[in-house]
Design a protein around this motif. Structure first.
Motif, PDB file in Angstrom:
ATOM      1  N   PRO A 140       0.813  -1.215   0.000  1.00 15.04           N
ATOM      2  CA  PRO A 140       0.000   0.000   0.000  1.00 15.04           C
ATOM      3  C   PRO A 140       0.850   1.271   0.000  1.00 15.04           C
ATOM      4  O   PRO A 140       1.977   1.268   0.493  1.00 15.04           O
ATOM      5  N   GLY A 141       0.310   2.330  -0.571  1.00 17.34           N
ATOM      6  CA  GLY A 141       0.985   3.630  -0.559  1.00 17.34           C
ATOM      7  C   GLY A 141       0.895   4.379  -1.874  1.00 17.34           C
ATOM      8  O   GLY A 141       0.818   5.607  -1.887  1.00 17.34           O
ATOM      9  N   PHE A 142       0.895   3.635  -2.964  1.00 16.41           N
ATOM     10  CA  PHE A 142       0.928   4.301  -4.269  1.00 16.41           C
ATOM     11  C   PHE A 142       0.099   3.530  -5.290  1.00 16.41           C
ATOM     12  O   PHE A 142       0.043   2.299  -5.236  1.00 16.41           O
ATOM     13  N   ALA A 169     -10.065  -6.916  -3.607  1.00 12.57           N
ATOM     14  CA  ALA A 169      -8.613  -6.834  -3.830  1.00 12.57           C
ATOM     15  C   ALA A 169      -8.275  -5.466  -4.384  1.00 12.57           C
ATOM     16  O   ALA A 169      -9.102  -4.808  -5.031  1.00 12.57           O
ATOM     17  N   ASP A 170      -7.041  -5.029  -4.113  1.00 11.94           N
ATOM     18  CA  ASP A 170      -6.647  -3.646  -4.389  1.00 11.94           C
ATOM     19  C   ASP A 170      -5.173  -3.582  -4.774  1.00 11.94           C
ATOM     20  O   ASP A 170      -4.312  -3.974  -3.992  1.00 11.94           O
ATOM     21  N   GLY A 171      -4.928  -3.054  -5.989  1.00 13.10           N
ATOM     22  CA  GLY A 171      -3.555  -2.797  -6.418  1.00 13.10           C
ATOM     23  C   GLY A 171      -3.186  -3.501  -7.700  1.00 13.10           C
ATOM     24  O   GLY A 171      -3.159  -4.732  -7.753  1.00 13.10           O
ATOM     25  N   GLY A 192      -7.632   1.701  -9.753  1.00 17.50           N
ATOM     26  CA  GLY A 192      -7.255   3.108  -9.848  1.00 17.50           C
ATOM     27  C   GLY A 192      -6.901   3.421 -11.278  1.00 17.50           C
ATOM     28  O   GLY A 192      -7.739   3.825 -12.091  1.00 17.50           O
ATOM     29  N   THR A 193      -5.631   3.161 -11.599  1.00 21.54           N
ATOM     30  CA  THR A 193      -5.122   3.369 -12.957  1.00 21.54           C
ATOM     31  C   THR A 193      -5.988   2.638 -13.986  1.00 21.54           C
ATOM     32  O   THR A 193      -6.314   3.202 -15.037  1.00 21.54           O
ATOM     33  N   GLY A 194      -6.354   1.403 -13.685  1.00 21.16           N
ATOM     34  CA  GLY A 194      -7.093   0.558 -14.622  1.00 21.16           C
ATOM     35  C   GLY A 194      -8.444   1.127 -15.021  1.00 21.16           C
ATOM     36  O   GLY A 194      -8.977   0.788 -16.076  1.00 21.16           O
TER      37      GLY A 194
END
Ligand code: DX5
Ligand code: ZN
Length: 211
Positions: A140-142, A169-171, A192-194
């Motif tokens: 986590p963080g970015f 799920a995340d990231g 996010g980006t996706g």
């Protein structure tokens, strides 16, 4: 149905309101709101006043608040008051079980997140305190990092432990790898980006809902 929770960390920071409206118009189920304290993770993001403003403008979406804070319990009231629907705390943070009890006592859904290196059995004996488990598929963080697929085995382990809530799920999640997650048993995809950096975010939402 698989749910999509776009992370506003990847949205244009000067147009967060528009990002929330776009996610809602695209039929997204939730909006993922990443809160970082510069201590639990080496980054800073959004305070409760930002959530409050977004909730006022776009109330008809579920606000999925991910607290990456060393002392999440300190901020549970503020984010609840600002309009959070689900608040997730980390199992590596201080007082996370008391924070979960407080979240539920406020009438919200409580989530717990596991960093990639934290095993599923860190939740042994306390899964019933949570409505969802958020598996971090990056550190986590970015935003914009690469998904760590080895983490996904935890979804099955959680079910074996008797967890019946949502698995999120995340990231590093995008349309190109999302079936890897759903096949592993993940039901809520954070993107996010996706999502926000996609050429056609509406098509991304459609693709998720067609899974
Ligand atoms: C990272 C955050 C994520 C992040 C995901 O610490 O918790 O929610 O926004 O971003 P992407 O989808 O770009 O990896
Ligand atoms: Zn997040």
């Amino acid at each position: 149905m698989i749910k999509l929770s776009p992370s506003i960390l990847a949205a244009d920071p000067l147009n967060l309101g528009k990002a929330a409206q776009m996610a809602h118009a695209a039929g997204c189920d939730e909006l993922h709101f990443d809160v970082m304290d510069g201590h639990f993770v080496p980054n800073l993001t959004f305070g409760p006043h930002i959530l409050k403003a977004m909730k006022k403008q776009t109330p008809d979406i579920v606000y999925d608040v991910h607290l990456m804070l060393t002392d999440p319990i300190t901020f549970v009231d503020s984010y609840a008051e600002a309009g959070a629907d689900i608040i997730t705390v980390h199992a590596e943070a201080n007082d996370w079980l008391d924070a979960a009890r407080k979240i539920r006592a406020l009438g919200l859904k409580a989530g717990v997140s596991l960093k990639p290196g934290t095993p599923a059995d860190a939740l042994m004996g306390c899964v019933q305190l949570f409505d969802r488990v958020l598996l971090m598929t990056v550190e986590p963080g970015f935003g914009g990092q690469k998904l760590m697929p080895d983490v996904l085995v935890k979804a099955k382990q959680l079910r074996e432990m008797g967890f019946t809530g949502d698995i999120e799920a995340d990231g590093g999640i995008s349309p190109s790898n999302m079936t890897l997650l759903t096949e592993a048993g993940v039901e809520v995809l954070v993107m996010g980006t996706g999502f926000f950096k996609a050429e056609d975010p509406m098509a991304v939402a459609k693709a998720v809902h067609a899974l």
